[in-house]
Design a protein around this motif. Structure first.
Motif, PDB file in Angstrom:
ATOM      1  N   LEU A   1      15.137 -61.039 -52.353  1.00  0.00           N
ATOM      2  CA  LEU A   1      15.784 -61.907 -51.367  1.00  0.00           C
ATOM      3  C   LEU A   1      17.158 -61.293 -51.067  1.00  0.00           C
ATOM      4  O   LEU A   1      17.781 -60.691 -51.942  1.00  0.00           O
ATOM      5  CB  LEU A   1      15.973 -63.321 -51.914  1.00  0.00           C
ATOM      6  CG  LEU A   1      14.703 -64.108 -52.226  1.00  0.00           C
ATOM      7  CD1 LEU A   1      15.064 -65.443 -52.861  1.00  0.00           C
ATOM      8  CD2 LEU A   1      13.885 -64.327 -50.976  1.00  0.00           C
ATOM      9  N   HIS A   2      17.615 -61.461 -49.830  1.00  0.00           N
ATOM     10  CA  HIS A   2      18.915 -60.953 -49.416  1.00  0.00           C
ATOM     11  C   HIS A   2      19.820 -62.108 -48.993  1.00  0.00           C
ATOM     12  O   HIS A   2      19.335 -63.153 -48.578  1.00  0.00           O
ATOM     13  CB  HIS A   2      18.766 -59.964 -48.255  1.00  0.00           C
ATOM     14  CG  HIS A   2      17.935 -58.778 -48.609  1.00  0.00           C
ATOM     15  ND1 HIS A   2      18.424 -57.713 -49.318  1.00  0.00           N
ATOM     16  CD2 HIS A   2      16.626 -58.507 -48.364  1.00  0.00           C
ATOM     17  CE1 HIS A   2      17.469 -56.826 -49.487  1.00  0.00           C
ATOM     18  NE2 HIS A   2      16.360 -57.286 -48.927  1.00  0.00           N
TER      19      HIS A   2
ATOM     20  N   THR B   1      21.647 -58.255 -52.722  1.00  0.00           N
ATOM     21  CA  THR B   1      20.206 -58.234 -53.007  1.00  0.00           C
ATOM     22  C   THR B   1      19.936 -58.969 -54.307  1.00  0.00           C
ATOM     23  O   THR B   1      20.627 -58.778 -55.300  1.00  0.00           O
ATOM     24  CB  THR B   1      19.699 -56.782 -53.135  1.00  0.00           C
ATOM     25  OG1 THR B   1      19.975 -56.088 -51.914  1.00  0.00           O
ATOM     26  CG2 THR B   1      18.214 -56.738 -53.410  1.00  0.00           C
ATOM     27  N   LEU B   2      18.929 -59.825 -54.285  1.00  0.00           N
ATOM     28  CA  LEU B   2      18.496 -60.561 -55.473  1.00  0.00           C
ATOM     29  C   LEU B   2      17.056 -60.138 -55.764  1.00  0.00           C
ATOM     30  O   LEU B   2      16.146 -60.432 -54.991  1.00  0.00           O
ATOM     31  CB  LEU B   2      18.575 -62.072 -55.225  1.00  0.00           C
ATOM     32  CG  LEU B   2      18.328 -62.978 -56.411  1.00  0.00           C
ATOM     33  CD1 LEU B   2      19.469 -62.859 -57.421  1.00  0.00           C
ATOM     34  CD2 LEU B   2      18.188 -64.425 -55.958  1.00  0.00           C
ATOM     35  N   ARG B   3      16.848 -59.403 -56.848  1.00  0.00           N
ATOM     36  CA  ARG B   3      15.516 -58.950 -57.241  1.00  0.00           C
ATOM     37  C   ARG B   3      14.916 -59.998 -58.177  1.00  0.00           C
ATOM     38  O   ARG B   3      15.508 -60.324 -59.196  1.00  0.00           O
ATOM     39  CB  ARG B   3      15.583 -57.592 -57.931  1.00  0.00           C
ATOM     40  CG  ARG B   3      16.139 -56.523 -57.039  1.00  0.00           C
ATOM     41  CD  ARG B   3      16.093 -55.144 -57.676  1.00  0.00           C
ATOM     42  NE  ARG B   3      16.736 -54.175 -56.815  1.00  0.00           N
ATOM     43  CZ  ARG B   3      16.249 -53.714 -55.680  1.00  0.00           C
ATOM     44  NH1 ARG B   3      15.079 -54.154 -55.261  1.00  0.00           N
ATOM     45  NH2 ARG B   3      16.908 -52.841 -54.957  1.00  0.00           N
ATOM     46  N   ILE B   4      13.734 -60.493 -57.830  1.00  0.00           N
ATOM     47  CA  ILE B   4      13.077 -61.567 -58.571  1.00  0.00           C
ATOM     48  C   ILE B   4      11.998 -60.971 -59.467  1.00  0.00           C
ATOM     49  O   ILE B   4      11.213 -60.112 -59.045  1.00  0.00           O
ATOM     50  CB  ILE B   4      12.422 -62.595 -57.616  1.00  0.00           C
ATOM     51  CG1 ILE B   4      13.401 -63.050 -56.531  1.00  0.00           C
ATOM     52  CG2 ILE B   4      11.857 -63.770 -58.403  1.00  0.00           C
ATOM     53  CD1 ILE B   4      14.565 -63.856 -57.007  1.00  0.00           C
ATOM     54  N   TYR B   5      11.947 -61.455 -60.725  1.00  0.00           N
ATOM     55  CA  TYR B   5      10.983 -60.995 -61.723  1.00  0.00           C
ATOM     56  C   TYR B   5      10.144 -62.158 -62.219  1.00  0.00           C
ATOM     57  O   TYR B   5      10.630 -63.282 -62.332  1.00  0.00           O
ATOM     58  CB  TYR B   5      11.706 -60.354 -62.914  1.00  0.00           C
ATOM     59  CG  TYR B   5      12.579 -59.200 -62.502  1.00  0.00           C
ATOM     60  CD1 TYR B   5      12.068 -57.907 -62.434  1.00  0.00           C
ATOM     61  CD2 TYR B   5      13.909 -59.404 -62.170  1.00  0.00           C
ATOM     62  CE1 TYR B   5      12.869 -56.846 -62.043  1.00  0.00           C
ATOM     63  CE2 TYR B   5      14.721 -58.341 -61.776  1.00  0.00           C
ATOM     64  CZ  TYR B   5      14.192 -57.070 -61.702  1.00  0.00           C
ATOM     65  OH  TYR B   5      14.982 -56.034 -61.300  1.00  0.00           O
TER      66      TYR B   5
ATOM     67  N   ALA C   1      23.096 -69.385 -50.783  1.00  0.00           N
ATOM     68  CA  ALA C   1      21.739 -69.200 -50.273  1.00  0.00           C
ATOM     69  C   ALA C   1      21.320 -67.733 -50.292  1.00  0.00           C
ATOM     70  O   ALA C   1      22.120 -66.844 -50.023  1.00  0.00           O
ATOM     71  CB  ALA C   1      21.651 -69.737 -48.847  1.00  0.00           C
ATOM     72  N   TRP C   2      20.050 -67.513 -50.611  1.00  0.00           N
ATOM     73  CA  TRP C   2      19.411 -66.192 -50.611  1.00  0.00           C
ATOM     74  C   TRP C   2      18.126 -66.314 -49.822  1.00  0.00           C
ATOM     75  O   TRP C   2      17.387 -67.276 -49.971  1.00  0.00           O
ATOM     76  CB  TRP C   2      19.100 -65.748 -52.037  1.00  0.00           C
ATOM     77  CG  TRP C   2      20.320 -65.510 -52.863  1.00  0.00           C
ATOM     78  CD1 TRP C   2      21.031 -66.453 -53.550  1.00  0.00           C
ATOM     79  CD2 TRP C   2      20.975 -64.275 -53.103  1.00  0.00           C
ATOM     80  NE1 TRP C   2      22.082 -65.862 -54.196  1.00  0.00           N
ATOM     81  CE2 TRP C   2      22.071 -64.521 -53.944  1.00  0.00           C
ATOM     82  CE3 TRP C   2      20.735 -62.963 -52.695  1.00  0.00           C
ATOM     83  CZ2 TRP C   2      22.930 -63.526 -54.378  1.00  0.00           C
ATOM     84  CZ3 TRP C   2      21.579 -61.968 -53.130  1.00  0.00           C
ATOM     85  CH2 TRP C   2      22.663 -62.248 -53.962  1.00  0.00           C
TER      86      TRP C   2
END
Length: 134
Positions: free
Chosen positions: A132-133, A118-122, A46-47
């Motif tokens: 999202l963390h 950290t999940l960087r969304i593009y 989960a993020w």
């Protein structure tokens, strides 16, 4: 080939071709020994704030499926990863009437980069649209 066999073999061949095209490599990461790249980051789990239904979140299953919410709409689709880059594909979303002013940025996600927790969304254009963390 005898003409009487064509009506039988042609549909059978089409079924075999279609079933072969249904293979799913979602979630599969390349073997570093095969591609010469680095091992894939771990994106599974989960993020985001999964406890808050009004907050964006994603859950990456080991089987290559992804689901979540943008805070209003449900999202679902498939994912794969190469290195730290996550590709989101076949994404679908519900189309709820969201409250005015609600930012539904996550529904435009097409890819992501994993950087520790950290999940960087593009989006499709490659522009970062959110984070999202874990």
């Amino acid at each position: 080939m005898r003409p009487a066999l064509v009506p039988v073999l042609l549909p059978a061949l089409l079924v075999v071709l279609l079933l072969g095209a249904c293979g799913n490599d979602a979630g599969a990461s390349p073997d570093p020994g095969e591609s010469g790249g680095s091992p894939a980051a771990d994106v599974t789990g989960a993020w985001g704030d999964v406890e808050n239904p009004d907050a964006p979140s994603l859950d990456f299953s080991p089987d290559g499926r992804v689901s979540g919410t943008d805070g209003c709409n449900r999202l679902m689709g498939h994912w794969s990863i190469s290195g730290n880059r996550v590709s989101l594909r076949d994404m679908a979303t519900t189309l709820m009437a969201c409250p005015p002013g609600m930012d539904t940025w996550l529904s435009a996600g097409a890819a992501a980069d994993v950087d520790g927790s950290t999940l960087r969304i593009y989006n499709q254009a490659g522009t970062e649209i959110g984070v999202l963390h874990r």
